[in-house]
Design an enzyme around this catalytic site. Structure first.
Site, short mmCIF file in Angstrom:
data_model
loop_
_atom_site.label_atom_id
_atom_site.label_comp_id
_atom_site.label_asym_id
_atom_site.label_seq_id
_atom_site.Cartn_x
_atom_site.Cartn_y
_atom_site.Cartn_z
N ASN A 76 0.86 -1.18 0.00
CA ASN A 76 0.00 0.00 0.00
C ASN A 76 0.89 1.23 0.00
O ASN A 76 1.46 1.61 1.01
CB ASN A 76 -0.90 -0.01 1.23
CG ASN A 76 -1.95 1.09 1.20
OD1 ASN A 76 -1.92 1.93 0.29
ND2 ASN A 76 -2.85 1.10 2.16
N GLY A 84 -5.78 -2.34 0.73
CA GLY A 84 -5.26 -1.06 0.25
C GLY A 84 -4.06 -1.11 -0.68
O GLY A 84 -3.50 -0.07 -1.02
N ASP A 118 -1.72 -1.09 -3.94
CA ASP A 118 -1.90 -0.24 -5.12
C ASP A 118 -0.63 -0.16 -5.97
O ASP A 118 0.39 -0.78 -5.64
CB ASP A 118 -2.37 1.16 -4.69
CG ASP A 118 -1.48 1.74 -3.59
OD1 ASP A 118 -0.26 1.48 -3.64
OD2 ASP A 118 -2.00 2.44 -2.70
N HIS A 121 -15.20 -12.91 -20.24
CA HIS A 121 -16.43 -12.43 -19.61
C HIS A 121 -16.22 -11.01 -19.12
O HIS A 121 -15.10 -10.52 -19.07
CB HIS A 121 -16.80 -13.34 -18.44
CG HIS A 121 -15.64 -13.60 -17.51
ND1 HIS A 121 -14.80 -14.68 -17.67
CD2 HIS A 121 -15.15 -12.92 -16.46
CE1 HIS A 121 -13.87 -14.65 -16.74
NE2 HIS A 121 -14.05 -13.58 -15.99
N ARG A 139 -1.48 -11.62 -20.48
CA ARG A 139 -1.86 -12.94 -20.00
C ARG A 139 -3.37 -13.01 -20.17
O ARG A 139 -4.09 -12.13 -19.71
CB ARG A 139 -1.44 -13.10 -18.53
CG ARG A 139 -1.83 -14.43 -17.89
CD ARG A 139 -3.13 -14.31 -17.12
NE ARG A 139 -3.39 -15.48 -16.29
CZ ARG A 139 -4.56 -15.71 -15.71
NH1 ARG A 139 -5.56 -14.86 -15.86
NH2 ARG A 139 -4.74 -16.78 -14.97
N ASP A 143 -6.89 -14.44 -19.59
CA ASP A 143 -7.66 -15.19 -18.60
C ASP A 143 -8.68 -16.10 -19.30
O ASP A 143 -9.29 -15.71 -20.29
CB ASP A 143 -8.38 -14.17 -17.71
CG ASP A 143 -9.05 -14.80 -16.51
OD1 ASP A 143 -8.34 -15.46 -15.73
OD2 ASP A 143 -10.27 -14.64 -16.35
N GLU A 174 -4.12 -18.55 -20.48
CA GLU A 174 -4.39 -19.36 -19.28
C GLU A 174 -5.13 -20.62 -19.72
O GLU A 174 -6.35 -20.59 -19.95
CB GLU A 174 -5.24 -18.59 -18.26
CG GLU A 174 -5.39 -19.41 -16.97
CD GLU A 174 -6.70 -19.19 -16.22
OE1 GLU A 174 -6.83 -19.70 -15.10
OE2 GLU A 174 -7.60 -18.53 -16.75
N HIS A 211 -2.18 -16.96 -7.53
CA HIS A 211 -3.34 -16.47 -6.79
C HIS A 211 -4.50 -17.47 -6.81
O HIS A 211 -5.48 -17.30 -6.11
CB HIS A 211 -3.79 -15.13 -7.37
CG HIS A 211 -4.30 -15.27 -8.77
ND1 HIS A 211 -3.48 -15.60 -9.83
CD2 HIS A 211 -5.54 -15.16 -9.29
CE1 HIS A 211 -4.20 -15.66 -10.94
NE2 HIS A 211 -5.45 -15.41 -10.64
N ASP A 212 -4.39 -18.49 -7.68
CA ASP A 212 -5.46 -19.48 -7.82
C ASP A 212 -5.17 -20.79 -7.09
O ASP A 212 -6.00 -21.70 -7.11
CB ASP A 212 -5.65 -19.83 -9.31
CG ASP A 212 -6.48 -18.79 -10.04
OD1 ASP A 212 -7.29 -18.11 -9.39
OD2 ASP A 212 -6.30 -18.66 -11.27
N ASP A 226 -7.16 -20.07 -2.44
CA ASP A 226 -7.63 -18.71 -2.27
C ASP A 226 -8.92 -18.69 -1.45
O ASP A 226 -9.67 -19.63 -1.49
CB ASP A 226 -7.79 -18.03 -3.66
CG ASP A 226 -9.08 -18.39 -4.37
OD1 ASP A 226 -10.08 -17.69 -4.17
OD2 ASP A 226 -9.06 -19.37 -5.12
N ARG A 265 -3.71 -15.16 -0.86
CA ARG A 265 -3.64 -13.74 -1.25
C ARG A 265 -3.37 -12.85 -0.03
O ARG A 265 -3.90 -11.75 0.08
CB ARG A 265 -4.94 -13.34 -1.95
CG ARG A 265 -5.22 -14.21 -3.17
CD ARG A 265 -6.62 -14.01 -3.73
NE ARG A 265 -6.83 -14.87 -4.90
CZ ARG A 265 -7.93 -14.90 -5.64
NH1 ARG A 265 -8.95 -14.10 -5.35
NH2 ARG A 265 -8.04 -15.71 -6.68
CA CA Z 1 -3.78 2.31 -1.21
#
Ligand code: CA
Length: 591
Positions: free
Chosen positions: A150, A175, A177, A250, A338, A340, A369, A435-436, A480, A484
């Site tokens: 953050n 938060g 970024d 999607h 990448r 998805d 993917e 992350h998966d 997940d 994460r």
């Molecule tokens: Ca932030």
């Protein structure tokens, strides 16, 4: 000889241009069944002259699976045309000629019959599989932006929790970024990585941002376009390439297009942008998810009503998505997409996509993917590579899950490589976690030595490896959302020994890039009983060897060259190396 095991297919991973002047040819035979394979080749238009074909050139037996041996040869043709067939000698003395017309008991006179042969009608440079050179020297680092750092509390969404104050739940915000990434670019340089793969950063409602609302805006929780431009520039200045995540299968249900469909039904100008079976489209009950999933009146990603599937056969949708794909290259100079859920989008669209993005940036990298066999996307006119889960799962199933034997792992890895042209294997994307999935150290039950052995083994394989953020400091996390977690930045809470090891491994991958990318692969020891493996990679005079011990017994190894990286290894006075459990040794070897 088991003739039914013989297999070859022209214009495929069995026969492809490698450079503009050379072709690589593969043949499959039953394992252990064939003594020798030779290529017979010639130019089809020389048939009116004397002997038009060149005599038998031996092919090399390369990789094997548990069912088959594969034979390979690199060949050329002065006139860029080739017809070819195989002379195959079985262990049992059978001799056959295998060609486009099938398998014949070998007779010299068959070789004269030109129309029996397989053909490469012309070496079409435009059709050759071109892959970006830079990927071969890239070690990726995957960032889940909401959880990396953050850097600006001003943009924190409402209800943001203190950084790392708890384990993440599905709906939490902490938060993270883009400023946080910029602030830590020097950390990434020090780590040694030279490519960042970002999970989605476009405007969306969730913390993972896979439910895109606006593909032309950076999510305000993460920053804005100006900041993103700065990030790309600062990364490029440090030699780091940028890959973004494109979710084109999607959209999010809060996108203006889908909202218009909800409001105007069949009269919406976006009604054909999606796969809708009946109206209204929001007539479902989210309190009864299983029933809702069955009764949705439109196609979605994985039964998620929040992610209506796009109709990529619609030219308007195509134009819209291609505009997005090119916009971020034109305006921000990104280096890779990448894609998805790439397997659920049509091939027509991906071919257009490839043409447009590579026209803008010739060495742009396109990564799909796809978790299963992906030959049809990897013919040279769609993707360069896929996220190589099908390959690395073999590594995890042996090293970590202890589900398969070393020989089954090798068979599985070889099978995966043999699905594709070498150009794909050289730039494929190897990951052990993301992350998966659960994190590597977690699936190793916190056993750091095992995690290191597994990572090292993966780093020695063809393709560009990826480190999931936090792996380098020993972060844990189950499937997940637990994988994460917020990145740990307090040094006293980081595993600094793991950090040093990861740096060393990344440096090794970069220093030996040529051998790891192009090197012939030789499995020197694959011992199911002793749970040991030795593999070597060779290019010309350069050779790397690596030994891995996954048994509880220590083993000794002599004639080891200069050691590059190792674990649980001791050396006695006479130069004998003892390798303990989860021990490994990677060394420069004599050819
Ligand atoms: Ca932030």
């Amino acid at each position: 000889m088991n003739k039914s095991a013989l297999y070859h297919r022209p214009e495929s991973e069995y026969a492809f241009l490698y450079t503009k002047d050379t072709m690589r040819i593969r043949l499959r035979t039953e394992i252990g069944d064939v003594k020798k394979v030779s290529l017979i080749k010639g130019d089809p238009y020389l048939i009116t002259f004397d002997k038009w074909y060149l005599d038998k050139t031996p092919m090399k037996k390369t990789l094997s699976t548990d069912l088959h041996d594969y034979w390979e040869i690199e060949t050329d043709s002065k006139f860029h045309r080739l017809q070819y067939g195989f002379y195959v000698e079985g262990q049992d003395g059978t001799e056959v000629f295998y060609s486009d017309q099938g398998v014949f008991d070998y007779k010299e006179e068959f070789l004269e019959v030109a129309n029996y042969y397989f053909r490469m009608p012309y070496f079409q440079e435009i059709d050759r599989f071109h892959s970006p050179e830079w990927v071969k020297d890239t070690v990726w680092y995957q960032i889940f932006p909401e959880r990396f750092a953050n850097g600006d509390q001003q943009n924190d969404p409402k209800g943001t929790l203190p950084w790392g104050s708890k384990l993440p739940d599905r709906e939490d915000f902490f938060g993270g970024d883009l400023q946080g990434v910029i602030d830590h670019l020097d950390y990434l340089v020090d780590l040694g990585i030279n490519g960042i793969y970002f999970c989605p950063i476009f405007k969306a409602t969730s913390n993972h941002k896979y439910d895109t609302i606006d593909y032309f805006e950076i999510d305000p929780d993460f920053g804005d376009k100006k900041l993103f431009k700065q990030l790309v520039d600062e990364a490029h200045r440090r030699g780091i390439r940028i890959m973004l995540d494109a979710v084109f299968n999607h959209m999010g249900d809060y996108s203006p297009q889908w909202q218009d469909v909800i409001k105007n039904g069949p009269q919406s100008k976006y009604a054909d942008w999606f796969h809708i079976h009946s109206f209204p489209v929001d007539d479902y009950d989210m309190t009864d998810i299983p029933e809702t999933a069955r009764n949705l009146s439109f196609d979605t990603f994985a039964f998620t009503p929040h992610m209506p599937k796009l109709n990529t056969a619609n030219p308007e949708v195509q134009a819209y998505l291609l505009d997005i794909a090119t916009y971020w290259i034109r305006e921000f100079d990104i280096d890779a997409w990448r894609l998805d859920v790439a397997n659920e989008v049509d091939h027509h669209f991906w071919k257009k996509f490839r043409t447009e993005v590579t026209a803008l940036k010739e060495d742009f990298y396109i990564l799909g993917e796809i978790w299963h066999s992906s030959q049809s996307w990897l013919q040279g006119d769609e993707f360069h590579a896929v996220m190589n889960y099908a390959f690395t799962d073999n590594i995890k199933d042996f090293f970590v899950n202890k589900k398969i034997s070393p020989s089954k792992m090798v068979s599985g890895m070889n099978s995966q490589q043999l699905l594709y042209r070498d150009q794909t294997n050289e730039v494929t994307f190897n990951i052990l976690d993301s992350h998966d999935t659960a994190r590597i150290l977690t699936i190793c039950d916190g056993n750091k030595e095992l995690a290191k052995a597994t990572l090292t083994f993966m780093f020695l394989q063809k393709g560009s490896p990826c480190i999931y953020y936090g792996t380098e400091i020993g972060m844990l996390g189950d499937n997940d959302p637990d994988c994460r977690r917020c990145m740990i930045w307090e040094e006293d809470k980081q595993d600094l020994e793991m950090l040093d090891f990861t740096k060393e491994l990344i440096k090794l991958r970069k220093d030996y890039s040529e051998v790891i990318t192009y090197g012939d692969l030789e499995w020197q020891i694959v011992d199911d009983e002793k749970q040991q493996l030795m593999v070597s990679r060779t290019v010309g005079e350069k050779r790397l060897s690596a030994f891995f011990n996954e048994s509880t017994q220590s083993v000794s190894l002599d004639s080891v060259g200069e050691v590059l990286i190792s674990q649980n290894v001791t050396e006695d006075n006479s130069g004998i190396h003892q390798i303990g459990e989860h021990g490994f040794i990677v060394f420069k070897a004599e050819k």
